[in-house]
Structures are given as structure tokens and as C-alpha cells.
Scaffold this active site. Structure first.
Site, PDB file in Angstrom:
ATOM      1  N   HIS A 119       0.811  -1.230   0.000  1.00 56.76           N
ATOM      2  CA  HIS A 119       0.000   0.000   0.000  1.00 56.76           C
ATOM      3  C   HIS A 119       0.842   1.277   0.000  1.00 56.76           C
ATOM      4  CE1 HIS A 119      -3.443  -2.430   0.148  1.00 56.76           C
ATOM      5  NE2 HIS A 119      -3.709  -2.450   1.433  1.00 56.76           N
ATOM      6  N   HIS A 191      -9.980   2.068   0.382  1.00 53.73           N
ATOM      7  CA  HIS A 191      -9.925   0.921   1.293  1.00 53.73           C
ATOM      8  C   HIS A 191     -11.058   0.953   2.318  1.00 53.73           C
ATOM      9  CE1 HIS A 191      -8.043  -2.311   3.610  1.00 53.73           C
ATOM     10  NE2 HIS A 191      -7.119  -2.414   2.658  1.00 53.73           N
ATOM     11  N   GLU A 311     -11.526  -3.485  -3.042  1.00 59.84           N
ATOM     12  CA  GLU A 311     -10.415  -2.639  -3.468  1.00 59.84           C
ATOM     13  C   GLU A 311     -10.244  -2.772  -4.981  1.00 59.84           C
ATOM     14  OE1 GLU A 311      -6.920  -3.325  -0.784  1.00 59.84           O
ATOM     15  OE2 GLU A 311      -8.396  -4.594   0.249  1.00 59.84           O
TER      16      GLU A 311
END
Length: 346
Positions: A119, A191, A311
Site C-alpha cells: 500500500h 480501502h 479494493e
């Protein structure tokens, strides 16, 4: 007695402060149907999404915290939950925290077991302050951020814009654009953890459908191997509605057609259904570990089944897999992706 006509509304509120005293704000927009979205400029994160249930009860259907300080502290948790955050510069895993672009090897920050990059690294887009603005006519919130050249090891400065729009069709539209000063890689997503019975409920009682026949095969670190497998081989065949699984952490392959839903979540209790549309090549569906025993909104204690993530993104580790969709954004080009969460009553 006349019925009160609902109108679009906008509100800006102080949400908290950084340790140095820098203020953090939240921004709320609502549509004429009573749907309301709140986003903070810390991580351009969705903190609340209120939907009228079929019984006309207003339900907040995303997990999050009451204040900015709790969001800041959450990134110190092992397996940070990334509640509602805009994730980048590269969402998902990059194997060994390295990739090669234009013949040059780049070393990224390794923030997953000191082995891989997850991420965007230790200080990705989810934990920085974004510039915010409001477009009243379009009922839209805009968030912009410029990532400097070399941040977390990524090449080129990257200017990013994330736009949240609520329309009269009860659609939450998230649009992403970005431009870079040199060739780089990019993969942006949101997210949010959804729960159509409210953030204090259990998604195991809700039903999931994913319109995909294949998903990415992964290794023991959940990094793609480069192979594709049929959903039936993992017993993840959600082509028909099934109860949300207890754990799932998989990337399903989409056809990148934003006119068709890639996934649907529905609750018979609240009577709310949510369709997910995207022009991204995959949707990573996640239920599980990061929510265990975290104190959330209004003293709710989150658990592993508190929410489910959709996602929408490029494939994890695409920079290291030549046959995956390209994650390269070239200098002079514009990155443009969009995801729509459409809410309706059953």
C-alpha cells in the site's frame, strides 16, 4: 402537512489535529435522498457513509473512527486497517519491494514483514494531508496531493486528484487522475470496509456476489505468482449469492467494463444492496484480520467480520509481471480510473 424537500448539503468540520497542532478537517456532502458522505483530508479517507435503510433508518455503512487522532494512531497497529483511505502510490503488494522500470531497478520501502512493499510503503497516501475543495454544483469533494520524487523509493513527482461525487441515483463515484514528472508506477484504490447493516454489525449475515471467473494465484505471502486460477478451484465461486466468507483476501479479475457490476453486496435485514462498478482490471475482496478488537465509532468494538472491502485496482505486483496489465504511468500521460458504489433497496 407538506413534506419537507431534501436538498444537497455541505459541511466542513474540525476533525482533530496532528501532534504538532496542524488541524485536520472532515467534509460532508449529502444528496436529496438523504444519503450523506463524510471524508477527511487525512488520507482522503471516507469516515462515514450514511444510507437510508428500507425501513427509513439512517445507517452508517462504513467502518471508521470518531476523530482524526484515532486514524493517525491506527497506522501504528500491526496490520493497520486503512479504514476508508485512499491507498497509493501503489495499492497492494510489490514483491521484495523492488521493480525495474526503463532498465533501472528501484528499491522501495519494505513495510510488510521487512520483505515486501504494501500500500505504498510506510508513509503512503493514506497517512498524509490532502488539499480539499468543494464543488457545490456537482455535489463533489476534491482532494489533491503531490508526492515528491523518490518518496518511499518511487521515481518522479506525482500529482494526484481524488474526486468523490454523490448523485441523485444514490451513487458514490470515486474518480482518480494523476500526472508524473517522469515515468513511474501507480495503482490507486479506496480501502473502505462496508457493512450494510451498520458498522457495528456482522457481514457474515450478508450476501456477496462477484462476477468473475478467475482470480490471481498467490504464494504464502499473498504475493501473486503470475498464474491465474478458476474461482471454483478455491471454492470462491461467488457467481451466485453466498454468505460473506469468514476470511478472504483475493484479487478477482474484471473485464474493465464500468457499465456492468463486478460485485454486489446485499443485506436482507436492512434491505440495502450495493453494486460495485469499475474500469480497473481487478477487485480485491477482503474480510478478516485487520479489524480484530479495534475500538471504532461510538465505542463499537470491531471484529474480523465487521466489514468487507472492495479494493478496485490493478493487480498486486504488476510491475514485476510483464503479462499483467501495465502499471506504468509515462511522463505526459494522464492516469484516469473510476469506481462507482451504487446503493439501492431490495
Amino acid at each position: 402537512m407538506k413534506t419537507k424537500k431534501l436538498i444537497n448539503k455541505y459541511k466542513k468540520s474540525l476533525f482533530g489535529n496532528f501532534p504538532d497542532g496542524t488541524p485536520i478537517y472532515s467534509y460532508t456532502i449529502s444528496n436529496k435522498n438523504g444519503m450523506a458522505l463524510t471524508v477527511t483530508n487525512f488520507g482522503a479517507a471516507i469516515t462515514s457513509l450514511e444510507i437510508p435503510s428500507k425501513q427509513r433508518e439512517l445507517l452508517d455503512v462504513v467502518l471508521g473512527f470518531n476523530d482524526a487522532e484515532s486514524y493517525i494512531k491506527s497506522y501504528a497497529i500491526a496490520g493497520a486497517p486503512y479504514f476508508g483511505a485512499t491507498v497509493g502510490r501503489y495499492a497492494g503488494r510489490i514483491k521484495n519491494g523492488t521493480f525495474t522500470l526503463n532498465g533501472k531497478k528501484h528499491q522501495l520501502t519494505k513495510n510488510l514483514n521487512d520483505t515486501h512493499t504494501l500500500h505504498g510503503g510506510r508513509n503512503g497516501f493514506s497517512s498524509v494531508l490532502w488539499e480539499a475543495s468543494h464543488d457545490e454544483k456537482a455535489n463533489t469533494l476534491h482532494f489533491t496531493y503531490t508526492d515528491i520524487d523518490g518518496e518511499e523509493g518511487f521515481p518522479g513527482a506525482l500529482k494526484v486528484k481524488v474526486t468523490y461525487t454523490l448523485n441523485s441515483k444514490n451513487e458514490l463515484i470515486i474518480s482518480y487522475t494523476a500526472e508524473a514528472t517522469e515515468d513511474t508506477i501507480i495503482n490507486l484504490t479506496n480501502h473502505s470496509y462496508f457493512n450494510l447493516d451498520g458498522y457495528a454489525a456482522n457481514v457474515r449475515e450478508q450476501y456477496l456476489k462477484v462476477n468473475a471467473s478467475k482470480l490471481l494465484q498467490t504464494d504464502n505471502d499473498n504475493v501473486p505468482t503470475g498464474a491465474f486460477i478458476n474461482v471454483a478451484e478455491k471454492d470462491f465461486g461467488f457467481n451466485e449469492f453466498k454468505n460473506c466468507p469468514e476470511t478472504i483476501d483475493d484479487s478477482f479479475i474484471t473485464d474493465e467494463d464500468i457499465t456492468k457490476p463486478v460485485a454486489t453486496l446485499k443485506s436482507e435485514q436492512s434491505g440495502i444492496a450495493m453494486d460495485v462498478y469499475t474500469n480497473q482490471p481487478s477487485v480485491h475482496v477482503y474480510v478478516g484480520g485487520s479489524c480484530g478488537e479495534i475500538a471504532g465509532k461510538e465505542e463499537a468494538v470491531y471484529h474480523n467480520y465487521s466489514g468487507i472491502c472492495f479494493e478496485t485496482q490493478n493487480y498486486p505486483d504488476a510491475p514485476n509481471q510483464p503479462h499483467f496489465p501495465s502499471a506504468v504511468l509515462k511522463k505526459g500521460e494522464v492516469y484516469q480510473k473510476q469506481t462507482i458504489f451504487k446503493f439501492k433497496h431490495l
